[in-house]
Design an enzyme around this catalytic site. Structure first.
Site, PDB file in Angstrom:
ATOM      1  N   ARG A  21       0.818  -1.218   0.000  1.00  0.00           N
ATOM      2  CA  ARG A  21       0.000   0.000   0.000  1.00  0.00           C
ATOM      3  C   ARG A  21       0.849   1.265   0.000  1.00  0.00           C
ATOM      4  O   ARG A  21       0.369   2.331  -0.409  1.00  0.00           O
ATOM      5  CB  ARG A  21      -0.995  -0.044   1.163  1.00  0.00           C
ATOM      6  CG  ARG A  21      -2.052  -1.132   0.939  1.00  0.00           C
ATOM      7  CD  ARG A  21      -3.066  -1.154   2.058  1.00  0.00           C
ATOM      8  NE  ARG A  21      -2.509  -1.628   3.301  1.00  0.00           N
ATOM      9  CZ  ARG A  21      -2.489  -2.919   3.690  1.00  0.00           C
ATOM     10  NH1 ARG A  21      -3.004  -3.845   2.913  1.00  0.00           N
ATOM     11  NH2 ARG A  21      -1.950  -3.249   4.833  1.00  0.00           N
ATOM     12  N   GLU A  41       6.864 -10.372  15.517  1.00  0.00           N
ATOM     13  CA  GLU A  41       6.494 -10.928  16.813  1.00  0.00           C
ATOM     14  C   GLU A  41       6.754 -12.446  16.818  1.00  0.00           C
ATOM     15  O   GLU A  41       7.293 -13.000  17.764  1.00  0.00           O
ATOM     16  CB  GLU A  41       5.024 -10.623  17.098  1.00  0.00           C
ATOM     17  CG  GLU A  41       4.637 -10.851  18.535  1.00  0.00           C
ATOM     18  CD  GLU A  41       3.193 -10.470  18.793  1.00  0.00           C
ATOM     19  OE1 GLU A  41       2.555  -9.886  17.904  1.00  0.00           O
ATOM     20  OE2 GLU A  41       2.714 -10.775  19.898  1.00  0.00           O
TER      21      GLU A  41
HETATM   22  P1  AMP Z   1       4.317  -2.425  11.442  1.00  0.00           P
HETATM   23  O1  AMP Z   1       5.566  -3.032  10.857  1.00  0.00           O
HETATM   24  O2  AMP Z   1       3.838  -3.128  12.660  1.00  0.00           O
HETATM   25  O3  AMP Z   1       4.447  -0.923  11.638  1.00  0.00           O
HETATM   26  O4  AMP Z   1       3.175  -2.674  10.398  1.00  0.00           O
HETATM   27  C1  AMP Z   1       3.097  -1.879   9.308  1.00  0.00           C
HETATM   28  C2  AMP Z   1       2.436  -2.543   8.124  1.00  0.00           C
HETATM   29  O5  AMP Z   1       1.345  -3.404   8.453  1.00  0.00           O
HETATM   30  C3  AMP Z   1       1.904  -1.448   7.276  1.00  0.00           C
HETATM   31  O6  AMP Z   1       2.480  -1.615   6.008  1.00  0.00           O
HETATM   32  C4  AMP Z   1       0.413  -1.628   7.263  1.00  0.00           C
HETATM   33  O7  AMP Z   1      -0.001  -1.735   5.939  1.00  0.00           O
HETATM   34  C5  AMP Z   1       0.108  -2.898   7.987  1.00  0.00           C
HETATM   35  N1  AMP Z   1      -0.756  -2.766   9.169  1.00  0.00           N
HETATM   36  C6  AMP Z   1      -0.411  -3.054  10.455  1.00  0.00           C
HETATM   37  N2  AMP Z   1      -1.447  -2.891  11.292  1.00  0.00           N
HETATM   38  C7  AMP Z   1      -2.478  -2.473  10.546  1.00  0.00           C
HETATM   39  C8  AMP Z   1      -3.855  -2.134  10.828  1.00  0.00           C
HETATM   40  N3  AMP Z   1      -4.364  -2.192  12.070  1.00  0.00           N
HETATM   41  N4  AMP Z   1      -4.636  -1.748   9.806  1.00  0.00           N
HETATM   42  C9  AMP Z   1      -4.133  -1.677   8.556  1.00  0.00           C
HETATM   43  N5  AMP Z   1      -2.866  -2.002   8.218  1.00  0.00           N
HETATM   44  C10 AMP Z   1      -2.041  -2.397   9.198  1.00  0.00           C
END
Ligand code: AMP
Length: 175
Positions: A59, A96
């Site tokens: 995205r 995780e």
């Molecule tokens: P992180 O590495 O935990 O910051 O996760 C980031 C990626 O996961 C991003 O590219 C988001 O597209 C996706 N993502 C994580 N949590 C969500 C959520 N609650 N809603 C939508 N996309 C999420």
């Protein structure tokens, strides 16, 4: 269109992709021309100084490409493993449970280029942190990362700050 007018186009889907997760779905925003355009403009207003944009699969490509077109900047794509055809460099990072990897074409970042990182959602910050590490390994500098929205309770911003990257998001949700 103001941020308040864009906000209703962000849909929350409970229990996706697994129980307990509130998925922040940006497809209604993407599907509305005025909302998508106003989001792109709001991201551009907060972008600072940079030479190139780097979007994170998948995205981040959507908002990265829109911003690149609006501002006349080039777009670097940061991809999941095995997708890029030419010589790549990669970075493994911990999740995780288990680990993941991001890749970049080895020649994608001109030496010293100021790269603006972009993705849709900042959650734990693990993905963005890995992308910053990789872009720096490739020879770029990264000072700011843009997100459409941030899940504040997951503390991704602190993780990016610790890397010397300023996270900037249009919308903030608790989680
Ligand atoms: P992180 O590495 O935990 O910051 O996760 C980031 C990626 O996961 C991003 O590219 C988001 O597209 C996706 N993502 C994580 N949590 C969500 C959520 N609650 N809603 C939508 N996309 C999420």
């Amino acid at each position: 269109m103001t941020l308040d007018q864009i906000a209703p186009y962000i849909r929350t889907v409970p229990n996706f992709p697994k129980p307990g997760i509130l998925f922040r779905d940006l497809t209604p925003l993407l599907g509305n021309g005025a909302a998508f355009r106003a989001t792109t403009a709001a991201l551009s207003d907060r972008a600072g100084d940079y030479d190139l944009i780097a979007g994170i699969e998948a995205r981040g490509f959507l908002f990265g490409a829109a911003l690149a077109q609006l501002t006349g900047r080039g777009l670097i794509i940061v991809r999941k493993p095995g997708k890029l055809p030419h010589t790549t460099i990669g970075h493994d990072y911990a999740l995780e449970y288990g680990h993941d990897r991001l890749e970049l074409h080895a020649d994608a970042v001109p030496a010293g280029a100021r790269v603006l990182l972009i993705d849709d959602v900042l959650a734990t910050g693990g993905t963005a942190e890995a992308a910053v590490t990789l872009l720096r390994k490739a020879g770029g500098t990264v000072h700011r990362a843009l997100f459409v929205l941030e899940l504040v309770g997951l503390h991704g911003a602190a993780r990016l700050n610790a890397q010397g990257v300023e996270p900037v998001s249009l919308f903030r949700y608790p989680a």
